[in-house]
Design an enzyme around this catalytic site. Structure first.
Site, PDB file in Angstrom:
ATOM      1  N   ASN A  23     117.538  45.946  99.838  1.00 26.86           N
ATOM      2  CA  ASN A  23     116.106  46.269  99.741  1.00 26.86           C
ATOM      3  C   ASN A  23     115.832  47.774  99.817  1.00 26.86           C
ATOM      4  OD1 ASN A  23     113.746  43.807 101.142  1.00 26.86           O
ATOM      5  ND2 ASN A  23     114.329  44.249  99.057  1.00 26.86           N
ATOM      6  N   THR A  49     113.441  44.756 105.902  1.00 26.09           N
ATOM      7  CA  THR A  49     113.509  44.138 104.577  1.00 26.09           C
ATOM      8  C   THR A  49     112.471  43.022 104.450  1.00 26.09           C
ATOM      9  OG1 THR A  49     115.108  42.413 105.137  1.00 26.09           O
ATOM     10  CG2 THR A  49     115.993  44.589 104.590  1.00 26.09           C
ATOM     11  N   CYS A  50     112.316  42.523 103.223  1.00 29.14           N
ATOM     12  CA  CYS A  50     111.345  41.452 102.991  1.00 29.14           C
ATOM     13  C   CYS A  50     111.966  40.075 103.215  1.00 29.14           C
ATOM     14  CB  CYS A  50     110.759  41.555 101.588  1.00 29.14           C
ATOM     15  SG  CYS A  50     111.981  41.421 100.269  1.00 29.14           S
ATOM     16  N   ASP A  51     113.168  40.018 103.774  1.00 24.36           N
ATOM     17  CA  ASP A  51     113.834  38.761 104.063  1.00 24.36           C
ATOM     18  C   ASP A  51     113.465  38.304 105.475  1.00 24.36           C
ATOM     19  OD1 ASP A  51     115.572  36.649 104.511  1.00 24.36           O
ATOM     20  OD2 ASP A  51     117.259  37.627 103.528  1.00 24.36           O
TER      21      ASP A  51
END
Length: 385
Positions: free
Chosen positions: A363, A323-325
């Site tokens: 995501n 994910t982009c986290d």
């Protein structure tokens, strides 16, 4: 649905399955023989009734396999879990041992024929009475103690201190209920002394309350083999068998394992999407099937490349989810063969608990496939599960 339909491909080992599989989607590999072996080990070694905590893995096929192996009672924490079990085993005994319930949930439990209710608070006991839980039903008072030895302590959320437990026992007995006690030593506890301490405290509470316990439910918390080794269950079973000597009249024993029954029957294969120096970027992470890693640590992880276990010299890697986290990172650094790279698989052991039912699709990730293997270990001398 967070997973695709169960794949028809079956193989001898995870390495064999992955060599045929290809693709990028994570794969949850189930070994029916390992599940049956661990269930049989509990039934053979535990000195009482063995039940299953559904929350650990609410997969219908897995529950059906346990029923086929002789499981007749289940710990359920919600009306949805009651319905799930009833749909598979209509005559199953239900223990509703989540001690905080709404009145609507209590009504659902009564309708489902719950046989045992846990309590750790006077208000919750009063609520059960007000909602019509019948006298002569089992009320299991849940005790908590400051006992070490687990990956994390369950007493922070549930459980009554000894003085309150004693008062709850007396009040439940006066109300005509069959009184029992229960406790949970905490997740992944390998110390037999934790069970001994709890059993001694339960005996003391019952004695002070002037009641005889019909049963003692020693809960879950039994360890799984997250490090790749067989968990030492027999010393815990022996401690529990000896612990009844603390009681004036020995109660019947019950356990409610979840993780220890099902975790080691599954492995989770996650593909490496990219390597950047000492960092590996994976196709799944903490928002998906690896959500437990930040709370209880990393299980054994093996590198599978081109259908075989890699044996190059190890080095530490940082493991990042897809994910982009930036929080999506597995804890610490993981020792893996230094040849790890894009397209290889990481095989996470002891993946059968708290993956099914917990995985999210944040995501757009979190999807996984299913496969079946005859063995989870390539070493034929190693026991299943």
């Amino acid at each position: 649905m967070l997973h695709t339909p169960i794949d028809n491909v079956r193989a001898d080992t995870p390495e064999d399955w992955l060599a045929r599989h290809g693709g990028e989607t994570a794969v949850l590999l189930h070994c029916p023989g390992a599940l049956a072996a661990r269930h049989a080990r509990f039934r053979r070694g535990f000195p009482g009734a063995v039940t299953y905590a559904v929350k650990a893995n609410p997969d219908a096929a897995l529950i059906a396999a346990l029923v086929q192996g002789g499981m007749t009672a289940f710990d359920v924490a919600s009306p949805a879990e009651m319905a799930l079990v009833r749909g598979i085993s209509p005559q199953a005994v239900l223990h509703y041992h989540n001690p905080v319930r709404s009145r609507a949930e209590i009504a659902a439990g009564i309708a489902a024929g719950v046989a045992s209710w846990s309590v750790d608070d006077m208000g919750e006991l009063d609520k059960l009475v007000a909602c019509g839980v019948a006298p002569d039903t089992e009320i299991a008072v849940r005790l908590k103690l400051p006992v070490a030895g687990a990956a994390y302590d369950f007493g922070a959320k549930f459980g009554a201190e000894p003085d309150l437990a004693q008062a709850l026992l007396a009040r439940a007995a006066a109300g005509g209920f069959r009184v029992s006690m229960t406790f949970h030593v905490g997740t992944q506890c390998a110390d037999p002394d934790a069970w001994t301490a709890y059993m001694q405290a339960c005996a003391q509470a019952a004695r002070k309350a002037g009641v005889r316990l019909s049963r003692l439910n020693v809960g879950g918390g039994f360890p799984s083999g997250r490090d790749g080794a067989e968990p030492a269950l027999e010393p815990i079973f022996a401690a529990i068998a000896g612990g009844v000597s603390a009681f004036d009249e020995a109660p019947a024993l019950v356990c409610e394992p979840g993780r220890a029954l099902v975790a080691d029957a599954m492995a989770y294969a996650v593909r490496i999407k990219a390597r950047r120096g000492a960092a590996l970027y994976l196709s799944d992470g903490i928002y998906g099937g690896l959500s437990e890693c930040p709370s209880i640590g990393m299980p054994r992880v093996d590198l599978v490349t081109e259908g075989a276990r890699a044996t190059a010299a190890p080095r530490p890697f940082a493991l990042w989810g897809p994910t982009c986290d930036s929080l999506d990172r597995l804890p610490g650094e993981t020792l893996l063969p230094g040849c790890a790279g894009e397209g290889d698989w990481l095989l996470f052991r002891s993946a059968g608990a708290y993956l099914v039912g917990v995985t999210t699709c944040f995501n757009g990730y979190g999807t996984y496939e299913r496969g079946e293997v005859a063995r989870l270990w390539t070493d034929p001398s190693r026991p299943l599960g």
